[in-house]
Write a protein that holds these residues in place. Structure first.
Motif, short mmCIF file in Angstrom:
data_model
loop_
_atom_site.label_atom_id
_atom_site.label_comp_id
_atom_site.label_asym_id
_atom_site.label_seq_id
_atom_site.Cartn_x
_atom_site.Cartn_y
_atom_site.Cartn_z
N ALA A 7 0.90 -1.24 -0.06
CA ALA A 7 0.00 -0.02 0.08
C ALA A 7 0.92 1.23 0.19
O ALA A 7 0.30 2.19 -0.42
N PRO A 66 -11.39 17.78 -8.19
CA PRO A 66 -11.63 16.29 -8.89
C PRO A 66 -12.37 16.60 -10.31
O PRO A 66 -11.96 15.88 -11.04
N TRP A 69 -9.52 17.48 -12.48
CA TRP A 69 -8.67 16.05 -12.79
C TRP A 69 -9.45 14.97 -13.60
O TRP A 69 -8.76 14.48 -14.52
N LEU A 75 -10.22 9.19 -11.66
CA LEU A 75 -10.04 9.81 -10.57
C LEU A 75 -9.38 8.56 -9.72
O LEU A 75 -9.75 7.29 -10.11
N PRO A 76 -8.38 9.09 -8.89
CA PRO A 76 -7.81 8.07 -7.95
C PRO A 76 -9.12 7.52 -7.08
O PRO A 76 -9.88 8.09 -6.72
N PRO A 77 -8.78 6.29 -6.42
CA PRO A 77 -9.89 5.75 -5.64
C PRO A 77 -10.25 6.62 -4.24
O PRO A 77 -9.22 7.12 -3.75
N ILE A 78 -11.52 6.72 -4.18
CA ILE A 78 -12.09 7.38 -2.96
C ILE A 78 -12.89 6.36 -2.33
O ILE A 78 -13.91 6.08 -2.57
N GLN A 79 -12.08 5.93 -1.16
CA GLN A 79 -13.01 4.23 -0.49
C GLN A 79 -13.50 4.97 0.85
O GLN A 79 -12.61 5.33 1.71
N ILE A 80 -14.94 5.03 1.01
CA ILE A 80 -15.39 5.57 2.43
C ILE A 80 -16.24 4.40 2.81
O ILE A 80 -17.33 3.95 2.75
N GLU A 81 -15.57 3.70 3.94
CA GLU A 81 -15.99 2.61 4.57
C GLU A 81 -17.09 3.11 5.52
O GLU A 81 -18.18 2.13 5.69
#
Lengths: 144, 141
Positions: A7, A66, A69, A75-81
């Motif tokens: 990562a 964004p 962009w 777009l790069p990942p936007i992970q909202i858990e």
């Protein structure tokens, strides 16, 4: 401690950091203001004449980044858990505390440490420590 | 006025691009950095290194000047005392940051990327700031 080397993204982290530092540099050298996002947004809630436009423009820049962009690349990942209840609690706490403690990651963490401000160094140590502990509790004590 | 807003817009864009490039705009990445006991991703420490490396010289220069390049007064904080509010506010912010992985800037960027969850976070954050202002106003000064 176990480092997740898969990562680890040192170059994009450094490059992004340089851009953030450049933005903070431009705002203080051009506008004479600290690029503290919670302070800039918070100032919009108690607006003073002549002190609104630049704040709105700065926030618009953040929100439009964004979009700009996307015109060039995906777009790069936007992970909202986090779920909605947690997001609401987190948002309320972040909003209140950043105003109460006069700053967040940008104002204290980037600008304040760049100025070697003792207040910002203490605030940054405080929020980093609380962040580490909170994630430990959420992921390893509650989440398991 | 227009010049100040235009430069603030450009600065906001650069800041937002920086958050996207660095990975700060991704709450999972932020939580991976804050998770010391798990599989730790140290990347975000380098975001701070990069930002402060540039900021250090800019603020040193700014501290020597009375007015900015756009002829505005340079407004730098002057307080040096440590108080309870600073510490409690910092700790509280850290808790909120660790709960969802969002701090104010990345949340606004994720909102612009069309994330509904970021919108909810930002609205709650504005409410939290509003509550602060109301409590401040009620206090006899």
């Amino acid at each position: 401690m176990m480092i997740d080397w898969t990562a680890f993204t040192p170059w994009s982290a450094l490059a992004g950091g340089v851009l953030i530092g450049l933005a903070a540099a431009l705002l203080v050298l051009l506008n004479g203001r600290i690029a503290g996002i919670s302070g800039i947004v918070g100032g919009l809630l108690t607006p003073k004449p002549g002190d609104i436009g630049w704040r709105l423009a700065f926030v618009a820049g953040l929100v439009l980044a964004p979009v700009l962009w996307l015109a060039v690349a995906a777009l790069p990942p936007i992970q909202i858990e986090a779920g909605y209840p947690l997001l609401i609690v987190a948002g309320l706490v972040v909003g209140f505390s950043t105003r109460y403690g006069t700053g967040c990651t940008s104002g204290h963490g980037v600008c304040g440490i760049s100025r070697l401000s003792p207040r910002s160094i203490v605030a940054t140590l405080a929020f980093m420590t609380a962040g580490f502990i909170t994630v430990f509790v959420m992921r390893h004590l509650i989440g398991g | 006025m227009v010049k100040l807003s235009f430069s603030a817009l450009i600065v906001g864009l650069v800041f937002g691009l920086g958050l996207l490039v660095s990975g700060m705009a991704n709450p999972e990445k932020v939580l991976g950095f804050l998770d010391l006991a798990g599989a730790w991703d140290p990347s975000l420490a380098l975001v701070m290194v990069g930002a402060i490396a540039v900021g250090f010289f800019a603020f040193r220069r700014a501290a020597r000047q009375e007015r900015s390049l756009l002829n505005e007064p340079i407004q730098l904080p002057t307080r040096r005392d440590l108080d309870r509010r600073l510490l409690l506010g910092g700790l509280g912010f850290g808790v909120g940051w660790g709960l969802a992985g969002f701090c104010p800037g990345p949340a606004l960027v994720a909102l612009g990327a069309g994330e509904l969850k970021a919108l909810v976070f930002v609205l709650a954050m504005l409410a939290g700031m509003g509550i602060f202002e109301l409590l401040e106003r009620r206090k006899p000064s």
